[in-house]
Design an enzyme around this catalytic site. Structure first.
Site, PDB file in Angstrom:
ATOM      1  N   SER A  93      33.213  97.057 -39.361  1.00 15.11           N
ATOM      2  CA  SER A  93      31.918  96.360 -39.377  1.00 15.11           C
ATOM      3  C   SER A  93      30.767  97.340 -39.293  1.00 15.11           C
ATOM      4  O   SER A  93      29.664  97.041 -39.742  1.00 15.11           O
ATOM      5  CB  SER A  93      31.769  95.445 -38.157  1.00 15.11           C
ATOM      6  OG  SER A  93      32.778  94.509 -38.114  1.00 15.11           O
ATOM      7  N   HIS A 140      34.794  93.993 -45.954  1.00 15.92           N
ATOM      8  CA  HIS A 140      34.379  93.461 -44.652  1.00 15.92           C
ATOM      9  C   HIS A 140      34.436  91.938 -44.636  1.00 15.92           C
ATOM     10  O   HIS A 140      33.611  91.266 -45.252  1.00 15.92           O
ATOM     11  CB  HIS A 140      32.949  93.945 -44.338  1.00 15.92           C
ATOM     12  CG  HIS A 140      32.465  93.532 -42.989  1.00 15.92           C
ATOM     13  ND1 HIS A 140      31.212  93.011 -42.781  1.00 15.92           N
ATOM     14  CD2 HIS A 140      33.077  93.541 -41.781  1.00 15.92           C
ATOM     15  CE1 HIS A 140      31.075  92.724 -41.497  1.00 15.92           C
ATOM     16  NE2 HIS A 140      32.183  93.046 -40.871  1.00 15.92           N
TER      17      HIS A 140
HETATM   18  P1  NAD Z   1      41.688  93.617 -32.463  1.00 16.08           P
HETATM   19  O1  NAD Z   1      41.614  94.537 -31.303  1.00 16.08           O
HETATM   20  O2  NAD Z   1      41.802  92.164 -32.222  1.00 16.08           O
HETATM   21  O3  NAD Z   1      42.937  94.045 -33.372  1.00 16.08           O
HETATM   22  C1  NAD Z   1      43.210  95.359 -33.749  1.00 16.08           C
HETATM   23  C2  NAD Z   1      44.724  95.497 -33.857  1.00 16.08           C
HETATM   24  O4  NAD Z   1      45.006  96.725 -34.500  1.00 16.08           O
HETATM   25  C3  NAD Z   1      45.439  95.516 -32.520  1.00 16.08           C
HETATM   26  O5  NAD Z   1      46.473  94.541 -32.516  1.00 16.08           O
HETATM   27  C4  NAD Z   1      46.001  96.927 -32.427  1.00 16.08           C
HETATM   28  O6  NAD Z   1      47.247  96.985 -31.746  1.00 16.08           O
HETATM   29  C5  NAD Z   1      46.174  97.256 -33.878  1.00 16.08           C
HETATM   30  N1  NAD Z   1      46.297  98.679 -34.173  1.00 16.08           N
HETATM   31  C6  NAD Z   1      45.873  99.747 -33.483  1.00 16.08           C
HETATM   32  N2  NAD Z   1      46.207 100.878 -34.135  1.00 16.08           N
HETATM   33  C7  NAD Z   1      46.848 100.524 -35.277  1.00 16.08           C
HETATM   34  C8  NAD Z   1      47.446 101.235 -36.336  1.00 16.08           C
HETATM   35  N3  NAD Z   1      47.436 102.564 -36.362  1.00 16.08           N
HETATM   36  N4  NAD Z   1      48.018 100.531 -37.334  1.00 16.08           N
HETATM   37  C9  NAD Z   1      48.016  99.199 -37.317  1.00 16.08           C
HETATM   38  N5  NAD Z   1      47.483  98.475 -36.316  1.00 16.08           N
HETATM   39  C10 NAD Z   1      46.898  99.127 -35.309  1.00 16.08           C
HETATM   40  O7  NAD Z   1      40.425  93.964 -33.364  1.00 16.08           O
HETATM   41  P2  NAD Z   1      39.706  93.031 -34.462  1.00 16.08           P
HETATM   42  O8  NAD Z   1      38.656  92.247 -33.802  1.00 16.08           O
HETATM   43  O9  NAD Z   1      40.726  92.370 -35.283  1.00 16.08           O
HETATM   44  O10 NAD Z   1      38.964  94.142 -35.328  1.00 16.08           O
HETATM   45  C11 NAD Z   1      39.611  94.938 -36.275  1.00 16.08           C
HETATM   46  C12 NAD Z   1      38.598  95.566 -37.209  1.00 16.08           C
HETATM   47  O11 NAD Z   1      37.870  94.537 -37.859  1.00 16.08           O
HETATM   48  C13 NAD Z   1      37.563  96.452 -36.530  1.00 16.08           C
HETATM   49  O12 NAD Z   1      37.255  97.507 -37.388  1.00 16.08           O
HETATM   50  C14 NAD Z   1      36.368  95.525 -36.396  1.00 16.08           C
HETATM   51  O13 NAD Z   1      35.152  96.197 -36.338  1.00 16.08           O
HETATM   52  C15 NAD Z   1      36.481  94.729 -37.661  1.00 16.08           C
HETATM   53  N6  NAD Z   1      35.837  93.409 -37.636  1.00 16.08           N
HETATM   54  C16 NAD Z   1      35.926  92.614 -36.556  1.00 16.08           C
HETATM   55  C17 NAD Z   1      35.339  91.366 -36.565  1.00 16.08           C
HETATM   56  C18 NAD Z   1      35.430  90.449 -35.379  1.00 16.08           C
HETATM   57  O14 NAD Z   1      34.616  89.536 -35.274  1.00 16.08           O
HETATM   58  N7  NAD Z   1      36.402  90.623 -34.493  1.00 16.08           N
HETATM   59  C19 NAD Z   1      34.653  90.931 -37.711  1.00 16.08           C
HETATM   60  C20 NAD Z   1      34.619  91.747 -38.838  1.00 16.08           C
HETATM   61  C21 NAD Z   1      35.212  92.993 -38.781  1.00 16.08           C
END
Ligand code: NAD
Length: 657
Positions: free
Chosen positions: A122, A143
């Site tokens: 993000s 995204h």
């Molecule tokens: P989250 O913490 O819920 O999930 C991330 C997952 O990735 C975890 O389960 C973790 O164990 C796993 N992980 C860690 N290292 C890894 C690897 N090497 N290979 C595979 N998996 C791995 O986080 P999220 O909220 O899902 O966010 C993920 C991404 O999406 C971030 O970059 C975030 O900025 C982006 N994002 C989040 C949102 C939101 O609202 N949550 C919205 C848009 C974008």
């Protein structure tokens, strides 16, 4: 245009975003490999997908069973296994640059050389992530918004090295799985939506920090006077004050003092029981009431709404001026990703760019703060006299009536004008702009070229769920009544019209369908005039068209009770021509279309006129209209052609003469 197809995708990270993204791809028909670092995490993500797919299947929102979709998903903790032979990898691991660079370095080794590597980041730099690989031209931002299954927007973000082919392939792929992508053509922090939306919350926080404005006044003003779905303080509580705080801090920007206070006190919003409002007894101080966001209509008078919107518009102008995004992309982004009732560039053109510019100049002079410095592009527009809709040009060009934001339309080779309501984020409900666009389209459609018109709603949830209620307290009464004139133009359109109805067909959407000549629906369509529950009655001809169609008994039931009826009942009652199973829907509509486009245009026109107008005349007068119409038609070439084709047992070819 991109030529690559994407069939197999790996999603890395099975957390909040990852499992949702994997679900979108699987619903879209791809083979998906979901990977997380531990078995338990990946299983957990898979189970969440199952739960969500079962819900979607229950509501009829997916065409296949949950099991069939899940059969396309495999899980693993082994990254090599996950990315073997894939066309695309989407990384959704935690938001940390070192981690993402490590992941992309590894992907570069393990994924096929021609695979595209995308990140769902993000706020991190796509360029920096791409430089951890030897294929930076095949690295791109993809995204999604949370939750990915519900939120239609995808920002396709160029890093400095991303090739057009990569971005176009991902753009096309996002469309193919039912999402609406927009291009973010440069790697700017916050991309499009967050750049424009964060100032909504941030400027309100500055006003609270420096002028002690009332939070309820601010929220009430933005919602009830300006039509935003939530107030700025309410939205910040909902999304988490800490999220905006950290994103701004990391980008090296100044943050409003009240954010510092809230975050250091742990009052981050709803999730921590209190933010600007108090949500939880445990988080309340002694004797403090738990109110939630309890602002009300009428509390927002006097609040300076322009100050907040001017900041958002200024950010939008920077994006356009720096070639990051086009106004159309920003507006789609703000509607689908930010939940706004209309795009920020469109709002700006209505407010007047000179008014916005002056506001920024005043604030800049008063405070000296950089955030008010007008964007160069905004200055250029104002200097050129392109101050918005009234001037004929602003972000958009209005010289030919302006752009179509809410309806897609095209005339195909058979002369069928296909009109698609394009406002899925609000179940295709009508706002004043959308009604204007439909009206303009009908007035400009040339009956010589258009043989038939078909209306439908984008997505599979609604034809149209009615008038946009968020516009009610804000729109001028005259805007809301314009529907009548639009639907009358439709009713009187010279060529046959069809409403192709899937999902909700309610309120003004139902009235538009009633003004069409024919209505064909899927069996799971729903009809109704719920206006009475809002203290009003149908205002777009609904009361009168319905009573002429189905009589007083059923009209009064529908209008006075305000209940929905299903498609089967609607067909029984004679409200619609046909209700057919989903799988027969397209073919059935096309049979109607084919009959209509091949019919004799002059006779169709006369038939419509005599039927429409005859209903309101005495029987004698109506019969005389009919015989006059008949008299006109017996001297046409089309009649000679019809008779001759009948005698020779061939299909007639009408010329419309
Ligand atoms: P989250 O913490 O819920 O999930 C991330 C997952 O990735 C975890 O389960 C973790 O164990 C796993 N992980 C860690 N290292 C890894 C690897 N090497 N290979 C595979 N998996 C791995 O986080 P999220 O909220 O899902 O966010 C993920 C991404 O999406 C971030 O970059 C975030 O900025 C982006 N994002 C989040 C949102 C939101 O609202 N949550 C919205 C848009 C974008």
């Amino acid at each position: 245009m991109a030529t690559e197809t994407i069939d197999t995708v790996a999603v890395l990270g099975a957390g909040s975003m990852g499992h949702g993204i994997a679900e979108v791809f699987a619903i879209g028909g791809c083979d998906v490999r979901l990977r997380d670092v531990e078995e338990e995490l990946v299983d957990d993500g898979y189970e969440q997908m199952r739960w969500s797919l079962e819900k979607l299947a229950e509501k009829g929102l997916i065409d296949e069973s949950a099991e069939t979709v899940l059969d396309r998903v495999s899980t693993t903790t082994d990254v090599g296994e996950a990315v073997r032979d894939v066309d695309l990898v989407v990384e959704a691991a935690p938001e940390n640059m070192d981690l993402k660079r490590d992941i992309f370095g590894e992907l570069d080794e393990l994924a096929p050389a021609d695979a595209i590597l995308a990140s769902n980041t993000s706020s991190l730099s796509v360029t920096e992530i791409s430089e951890a690989t030897d294929r930076p031209e095949r690295v791109v931002g993809m995204h999604f918004f949370n939750p990915p299954v519900k939120m239609d927007l995808v920002e396709v973000v160029y890093g400095d090295h991303t090739s057009d082919e990569t971005a176009e392939t991902v753009h096309e792929f996002a469309e193919s799985v039912g999402k609406t992508p927009i291009y973010v053509r440069k790697d700017v922090n916050g991309f499009v939506v967050n750049n424009v939306l964060v100032p909504f919350m941030e400027e309100a926080a500055w006003m609270l920090s420096t002028e002690d404005v009332d939070i309820r006044a601010a929220d009430a003003a933005m919602v009830f006077r300006r039509g935003y779905p939530m107030g700025p303080f309410e939205l910040a509580d909902y999304t988490g004050i800490d999220i905006g705080y950290h994103a701004r801090k990391e980008a090296g920007r100044e943050v409003p003092p009240v954010w510092e206070e809230k975050v250091s006190a742990g009052h981050n919003g709803k999730k921590s029981g209190r933010g600007y409002y108090v949500y939880d007894e445990d988080a309340a101080d002694d004797g403090e009431a738990v109110t939630g966001a309890d602002y009300e209509h009428g509390q927002g008078e006097g609040f300076d709404t322009l100050r907040i919107e001017a900041r958002m518009i200024n950010e939008a102008a920077k994006l356009v001026g720096n070639d990051v995004a086009k106004p159309e992309a920003i507006d789609v982004g703000m509607r689908l990703g930010g939940g706004l009732p209309e795009g920020t560039c469109r709002t700006a053109d209505k407010l007047g760019l000179d008014v916005v510019h002056e506001k920024l100049v005043d604030l800049h002079e008063e405070t000296g703060a950089d955030r008010y410095e007008p964007a160069e592009y905004l200055e250029e527009l104002v200097e050129a006299g392109h101050t918005g809709e009234k001037a004929g040009q602003g972000f958009y060009d209005y010289s030919h009536g302006g752009p179509y934001h809410y309806v897609d339309h095209a005339v195909d080779d058979d002369g069928v004008l296909r009109v698609t309501f394009q406002r899925t984020e609000r179940l295709n409900s009508f706002n004043a702009d959308m009604l204007d666009e439909i009206h303009r389209l009908l007035r400009e459609a040339d009956p010589e070229e258009v043989a038939c018109v078909v209306f439908e709603g984008a997505g599979d949830r609604a034809f149209s769920a009615g008038a946009d209620l968020t516009a009610f307290p804000t729109a001028e009464p005259k805007d809301m009544m314009d529907a009548d004139e639009v639907f009358e133009t439709l009713y009187e359109f010279e060529r046959p019209t069809i409403a192709k109805i899937d999902g909700y067909c309610l309120g003004a959407g139902f009235e538009l369908a009633l003004a069409c000549d024919m209505r064909v629906a899927t069996e799971d369509a729903t009809f109704g005039t719920p206006e009475i529950d809002l203290g009003v009655i149908p205002g777009g001809g609904g009361t009168q068209r319905l009573v002429r169609l189905v009589g007083e008994v059923r009209t009064k039931e529908l209008i006075l009770r305000g209940d929905h009826v299903d498609a089967e009942t609607a067909a029984d009652w004679g409200i619609i021509n046909r209700a057919v199973p989903e799988e027969e829907f397209e073919a059935t509509v096309e049979e109607y279309v084919s009959d209509l486009v091949n019919g004799p245009p002059v006779a169709q026109k006369v038939a419509k006129k005599v039927i429409n107008e005859g209903q309101d005349a005495s029987l004698d007068a109506a019969l005389s209209m009919e015989s006059q119409g008949f008299g006109v038609l017996v001297s046409t070439d089309d009649m000679l052609e019809g008779v001759s084709a009948f005698k020779n047992d061939r299909e007639p070819e009408f010329e419309g003469r």
